[in-house]
Design a protein around this motif. Sequence first.
Motif, PDB file in Angstrom:
ATOM      1  N   GLU A   1       0.821  -1.068   0.115  1.00  0.00           N
ATOM      2  CA  GLU A   1       0.119   0.027  -0.157  1.00  0.00           C
ATOM      3  C   GLU A   1       0.539   1.355  -0.356  1.00  0.00           C
ATOM      4  O   GLU A   1      -0.023   2.289  -0.675  1.00  0.00           O
ATOM      5  CB  GLU A   1      -0.826   0.070   1.157  1.00  0.00           C
ATOM      6  N   VAL A   2       2.091   1.395   0.227  1.00  0.00           N
ATOM      7  CA  VAL A   2       2.740   2.212   0.730  1.00  0.00           C
ATOM      8  C   VAL A   2       3.083   2.500  -1.051  1.00  0.00           C
ATOM      9  O   VAL A   2       3.456   3.802  -1.363  1.00  0.00           O
ATOM     10  CB  VAL A   2       4.104   2.531   1.475  1.00  0.00           C
ATOM     11  N   PHE A   3       3.928   1.227  -1.309  1.00  0.00           N
ATOM     12  CA  PHE A   3       4.189   1.945  -2.793  1.00  0.00           C
ATOM     13  C   PHE A   3       2.982   2.603  -3.795  1.00  0.00           C
ATOM     14  O   PHE A   3       3.501   2.576  -4.145  1.00  0.00           O
ATOM     15  CB  PHE A   3       5.456   0.658  -2.988  1.00  0.00           C
ATOM     16  N   HIS A   4       2.463   1.585  -4.262  1.00  0.00           N
ATOM     17  CA  HIS A   4       0.906   2.073  -4.165  1.00  0.00           C
ATOM     18  C   HIS A   4       0.051   2.776  -4.428  1.00  0.00           C
ATOM     19  O   HIS A   4      -1.311   2.631  -5.326  1.00  0.00           O
ATOM     20  CB  HIS A   4       0.856   0.043  -4.966  1.00  0.00           C
ATOM     21  N   GLY A   5       0.260   2.834  -3.124  1.00  0.00           N
ATOM     22  CA  GLY A   5      -1.018   4.143  -2.832  1.00  0.00           C
ATOM     23  C   GLY A   5      -0.246   4.752  -2.647  1.00  0.00           C
ATOM     24  O   GLY A   5       0.101   6.343  -2.724  1.00  0.00           O
ATOM     25  N   PHE A   6       0.570   5.822  -0.870  1.00  0.00           N
ATOM     26  CA  PHE A   6       0.434   6.328  -0.512  1.00  0.00           C
ATOM     27  C   PHE A   6       2.035   7.516  -1.134  1.00  0.00           C
ATOM     28  O   PHE A   6       2.078   8.176  -1.692  1.00  0.00           O
ATOM     29  CB  PHE A   6       1.754   6.170   0.943  1.00  0.00           C
ATOM     30  N   LEU A   7       2.640   6.364  -2.105  1.00  0.00           N
ATOM     31  CA  LEU A   7       3.403   7.281  -2.837  1.00  0.00           C
ATOM     32  C   LEU A   7       3.247   7.667  -4.389  1.00  0.00           C
ATOM     33  O   LEU A   7       3.736   7.742  -5.001  1.00  0.00           O
ATOM     34  CB  LEU A   7       5.150   6.159  -2.955  1.00  0.00           C
ATOM     35  N   LYS A   8       2.411   6.894  -4.856  1.00  0.00           N
ATOM     36  CA  LYS A   8       1.508   7.183  -6.446  1.00  0.00           C
ATOM     37  C   LYS A   8       1.021   8.095  -6.074  1.00  0.00           C
ATOM     38  O   LYS A   8       1.432   8.954  -7.383  1.00  0.00           O
ATOM     39  CB  LYS A   8       1.107   5.566  -6.828  1.00  0.00           C
ATOM     40  N   GLY A   9       0.519   8.771  -5.323  1.00  0.00           N
ATOM     41  CA  GLY A   9       0.404  10.296  -5.287  1.00  0.00           C
ATOM     42  C   GLY A   9       1.260  11.571  -5.588  1.00  0.00           C
ATOM     43  O   GLY A   9       1.853  11.569  -6.444  1.00  0.00           O
ATOM     44  N   PRO A  10       1.032  11.860  -4.603  1.00  0.00           N
ATOM     45  CA  PRO A  10       1.947  13.091  -4.592  1.00  0.00           C
ATOM     46  C   PRO A  10       3.127  13.762  -4.220  1.00  0.00           C
ATOM     47  O   PRO A  10       4.285  14.303  -5.014  1.00  0.00           O
ATOM     48  CB  PRO A  10       1.683  14.098  -3.642  1.00  0.00           C
ATOM     49  N   TYR A  11       3.389  12.139  -4.253  1.00  0.00           N
ATOM     50  CA  TYR A  11       5.335  11.340  -3.966  1.00  0.00           C
ATOM     51  C   TYR A  11       5.941  10.840  -5.307  1.00  0.00           C
ATOM     52  O   TYR A  11       6.419  10.000  -5.247  1.00  0.00           O
ATOM     53  CB  TYR A  11       5.360  10.961  -2.957  1.00  0.00           C
ATOM     54  N   TYR A  12       5.527  10.795  -6.531  1.00  0.00           N
ATOM     55  CA  TYR A  12       6.012  10.184  -7.819  1.00  0.00           C
ATOM     56  C   TYR A  12       7.130  10.736  -7.789  1.00  0.00           C
ATOM     57  O   TYR A  12       8.372   9.445  -8.518  1.00  0.00           O
ATOM     58  CB  TYR A  12       5.178  10.095  -9.000  1.00  0.00           C
ATOM     59  N   GLU A  13       7.387  11.648  -8.065  1.00  0.00           N
ATOM     60  CA  GLU A  13       9.323  12.633  -7.877  1.00  0.00           C
ATOM     61  C   GLU A  13       9.988  11.597  -7.335  1.00  0.00           C
ATOM     62  O   GLU A  13      11.332  11.237  -7.296  1.00  0.00           O
ATOM     63  CB  GLU A  13       9.615  14.079  -7.802  1.00  0.00           C
ATOM     64  N   TYR A  14      10.000  11.693  -5.738  1.00  0.00           N
ATOM     65  CA  TYR A  14       9.942  10.791  -4.844  1.00  0.00           C
ATOM     66  C   TYR A  14      10.551   8.941  -5.872  1.00  0.00           C
ATOM     67  O   TYR A  14      11.698   8.786  -5.462  1.00  0.00           O
ATOM     68  CB  TYR A  14       9.478  10.183  -3.320  1.00  0.00           C
ATOM     69  N   MET A  15       9.441   8.916  -5.620  1.00  0.00           N
ATOM     70  CA  MET A  15      10.250   7.439  -6.795  1.00  0.00           C
ATOM     71  C   MET A  15      10.777   7.233  -7.816  1.00  0.00           C
ATOM     72  O   MET A  15      11.377   6.458  -7.867  1.00  0.00           O
ATOM     73  CB  MET A  15       8.257   6.564  -7.402  1.00  0.00           C
ATOM     74  N   VAL A  16      10.730   8.155  -8.696  1.00  0.00           N
ATOM     75  CA  VAL A  16      11.560   8.307  -9.777  1.00  0.00           C
ATOM     76  C   VAL A  16      13.470   8.858  -9.428  1.00  0.00           C
ATOM     77  O   VAL A  16      13.572   7.678  -9.430  1.00  0.00           O
ATOM     78  CB  VAL A  16      10.797   9.609 -10.478  1.00  0.00           C
ATOM     79  N   GLU A  17      13.386   9.604  -8.529  1.00  0.00           N
ATOM     80  CA  GLU A  17      14.795  10.068  -7.554  1.00  0.00           C
ATOM     81  C   GLU A  17      14.611   8.914  -6.706  1.00  0.00           C
ATOM     82  O   GLU A  17      16.175   8.306  -7.227  1.00  0.00           O
ATOM     83  CB  GLU A  17      14.014  10.973  -6.946  1.00  0.00           C
ATOM     84  N   ASN A  18      14.595   7.537  -6.032  1.00  0.00           N
ATOM     85  CA  ASN A  18      15.244   6.210  -5.347  1.00  0.00           C
ATOM     86  C   ASN A  18      14.423   4.887  -5.676  1.00  0.00           C
ATOM     87  O   ASN A  18      15.359   4.474  -5.612  1.00  0.00           O
ATOM     88  CB  ASN A  18      14.012   7.117  -3.761  1.00  0.00           C
TER      89      ASN A  18
END
Length: 161
Positions: free
Chosen positions: A138-155
Amino acid sequence: MNRTSTRSADKVAETLQSYADRGVFRGFVRRPSSRGTEEFRFRWLHEATFRLRVDPVRKTLVFQDLLPNIPYRSVMDRALRDFFSQRSSEDLPEHRRIDPGRVELLCSSRRGSVSVSLRVLRDDWEYAVKKGVSLVHEVFHGFLKGPYYEYMVENFEEPEE
Protein backbone atom coordinates in the motif's frame (compact mmCIF):
# COMPACT_ATOMS: atom_id res chain seq x y z
CA MET A 1 17.93 -19.26 20.08
CA ASN A 2 15.29 -21.03 22.18
CA ARG A 3 12.59 -23.25 20.78
CA THR A 4 9.85 -20.58 20.87
CA SER A 5 12.11 -18.12 19.05
CA THR A 6 12.99 -20.74 16.46
CA ARG A 7 9.30 -21.53 15.90
CA SER A 8 8.50 -17.82 15.48
CA ALA A 9 11.27 -17.31 12.93
CA ASP A 10 10.25 -20.51 11.13
CA LYS A 11 6.64 -19.29 10.91
CA VAL A 12 7.84 -16.00 9.42
CA ALA A 13 10.08 -17.88 6.96
CA GLU A 14 7.22 -20.18 5.96
CA THR A 15 4.86 -17.26 5.34
CA LEU A 16 7.44 -15.29 3.35
CA GLN A 17 8.39 -18.41 1.39
CA SER A 18 4.76 -18.72 0.27
CA TYR A 19 5.10 -15.29 -1.39
CA ALA A 20 8.37 -16.35 -3.01
CA ASP A 21 6.81 -19.60 -4.24
CA ARG A 22 4.06 -17.62 -5.96
CA GLY A 23 6.63 -15.37 -7.65
CA VAL A 24 5.80 -12.26 -5.61
CA PHE A 25 9.34 -12.11 -4.21
CA ARG A 26 12.55 -12.99 -6.02
CA GLY A 27 15.97 -13.81 -4.62
CA PHE A 28 14.49 -14.82 -1.27
CA VAL A 29 17.20 -15.48 1.34
CA ARG A 30 17.08 -16.22 5.08
CA ARG A 31 20.07 -15.09 7.15
CA PRO A 32 20.32 -16.05 10.83
CA SER A 33 22.06 -13.60 13.12
CA SER A 34 24.21 -14.31 16.13
CA ARG A 35 22.00 -12.12 18.34
CA GLY A 36 18.94 -14.31 18.02
CA THR A 37 17.41 -12.28 15.22
CA GLU A 38 17.01 -13.36 11.64
CA GLU A 39 16.99 -11.32 8.48
CA PHE A 40 15.14 -12.10 5.29
CA ARG A 41 16.07 -10.41 2.02
CA PHE A 42 14.10 -10.42 -1.19
CA ARG A 43 13.59 -8.39 -4.34
CA TRP A 44 10.10 -7.11 -4.75
CA LEU A 45 8.53 -3.80 -5.73
CA HIS A 46 10.49 -1.85 -8.32
CA GLU A 47 13.19 -4.55 -8.12
CA ALA A 48 14.28 -3.09 -4.78
CA THR A 49 15.86 -5.36 -2.20
CA PHE A 50 13.84 -5.45 0.99
CA ARG A 51 15.21 -6.43 4.39
CA LEU A 52 12.86 -7.83 6.99
CA ARG A 53 14.42 -8.44 10.41
CA VAL A 54 12.68 -10.77 12.85
CA ASP A 55 13.33 -10.46 16.56
CA PRO A 56 11.40 -13.24 18.35
CA VAL A 57 12.46 -12.02 21.80
CA ARG A 58 11.12 -8.51 21.22
CA LYS A 59 8.32 -9.96 19.06
CA THR A 60 8.98 -7.59 16.20
CA LEU A 61 9.19 -7.61 12.43
CA VAL A 62 11.15 -4.67 11.04
CA PHE A 63 11.21 -3.59 7.41
CA GLN A 64 14.69 -2.12 7.75
CA ASP A 65 15.40 1.13 5.86
CA LEU A 66 12.22 0.71 3.86
CA LEU A 67 12.22 4.25 2.50
CA PRO A 68 15.47 6.17 2.06
CA ASN A 69 15.96 9.92 1.80
CA ILE A 70 12.99 11.13 3.84
CA PRO A 71 14.15 13.85 6.22
CA TYR A 72 12.77 13.49 9.74
CA ARG A 73 9.84 15.81 10.40
CA SER A 74 9.60 16.80 6.74
CA VAL A 75 6.18 17.17 5.13
CA MET A 76 6.58 13.73 3.59
CA ASP A 77 7.68 12.16 6.89
CA ARG A 78 4.65 13.58 8.70
CA ALA A 79 2.30 12.45 5.92
CA LEU A 80 3.80 8.95 5.98
CA ARG A 81 3.40 8.68 9.77
CA ASP A 82 -0.20 9.84 9.43
CA PHE A 83 -0.76 7.21 6.72
CA PHE A 84 0.58 4.53 9.09
CA SER A 85 -1.61 5.69 11.96
CA GLN A 86 -4.67 5.42 9.71
CA ARG A 87 -4.00 1.73 8.98
CA SER A 88 -5.86 0.75 12.17
CA SER A 89 -8.87 2.94 11.43
CA GLU A 90 -12.33 1.38 11.61
CA ASP A 91 -13.01 3.33 8.39
CA LEU A 92 -10.83 0.89 6.44
CA PRO A 93 -12.28 -2.41 5.24
CA GLU A 94 -11.24 -5.27 7.52
CA HIS A 95 -8.98 -6.87 4.89
CA ARG A 96 -6.93 -3.64 4.67
CA ARG A 97 -6.98 -2.77 8.36
CA ILE A 98 -4.31 -3.71 10.90
CA ASP A 99 -5.92 -4.92 14.11
CA PRO A 100 -4.24 -2.91 16.91
CA GLY A 101 -5.05 -5.73 19.33
CA ARG A 102 -2.88 -8.10 17.28
CA VAL A 103 -0.12 -5.89 15.89
CA GLU A 104 1.33 -2.56 16.98
CA LEU A 105 2.66 -0.52 14.07
CA LEU A 106 5.71 1.67 14.69
CA CYS A 107 7.73 3.94 12.44
CA SER A 108 11.27 5.13 13.02
CA SER A 109 13.72 7.30 11.16
CA ARG A 110 17.49 7.04 11.23
CA ARG A 111 19.78 9.13 9.03
CA GLY A 112 16.90 9.88 6.69
CA SER A 113 15.81 6.24 6.23
CA VAL A 114 12.41 5.19 7.48
CA SER A 115 11.96 1.72 8.97
CA VAL A 116 8.59 0.19 9.80
CA SER A 117 8.12 -2.21 12.71
CA LEU A 118 5.25 -4.48 13.55
CA ARG A 119 5.17 -5.67 17.14
CA VAL A 120 3.35 -9.00 17.39
CA LEU A 121 0.96 -8.91 20.33
CA ARG A 122 -0.72 -12.34 20.22
CA ASP A 123 2.08 -14.49 18.87
CA ASP A 124 0.33 -14.55 15.48
CA TRP A 125 3.40 -14.19 13.28
CA GLU A 126 1.60 -15.20 10.09
CA TYR A 127 -0.95 -12.40 10.56
CA ALA A 128 1.84 -9.88 11.23
CA VAL A 129 3.81 -10.92 8.14
CA LYS A 130 0.78 -10.77 5.87
CA LYS A 131 -0.28 -7.38 7.24
CA GLY A 132 3.30 -6.10 6.92
CA VAL A 133 3.53 -7.19 3.29
CA SER A 134 0.15 -5.62 2.54
CA LEU A 135 1.20 -2.42 4.29
CA VAL A 136 4.39 -2.09 2.26
CA HIS A 137 2.45 -2.79 -0.92
CA GLU A 138 0.00 0.00 0.00
CA VAL A 139 2.88 2.39 0.69
CA PHE A 140 4.35 1.82 -2.77
CA HIS A 141 1.13 1.54 -4.75
CA GLY A 142 -0.99 4.01 -2.82
CA PHE A 143 0.80 6.54 -0.66
CA LEU A 144 3.85 7.05 -2.91
CA LYS A 145 2.00 6.95 -6.25
CA GLY A 146 0.13 10.18 -5.59
CA PRO A 147 1.96 13.31 -4.55
CA TYR A 148 5.31 11.54 -4.15
CA TYR A 149 5.82 10.32 -7.69
CA GLU A 150 9.07 12.31 -8.00
CA TYR A 151 10.34 10.56 -4.88
CA MET A 152 9.71 7.22 -6.65
CA VAL A 153 11.59 8.44 -9.74
CA GLU A 154 14.57 9.57 -7.66
CA ASN A 155 14.76 6.64 -5.24
CA PHE A 156 13.23 3.61 -6.94
CA GLU A 157 13.91 4.23 -10.62
CA GLU A 158 10.25 4.74 -11.43
CA PRO A 159 10.12 5.72 -15.11
CA GLU A 160 9.41 9.37 -15.77
CA GLU A 161 6.30 9.87 -17.81
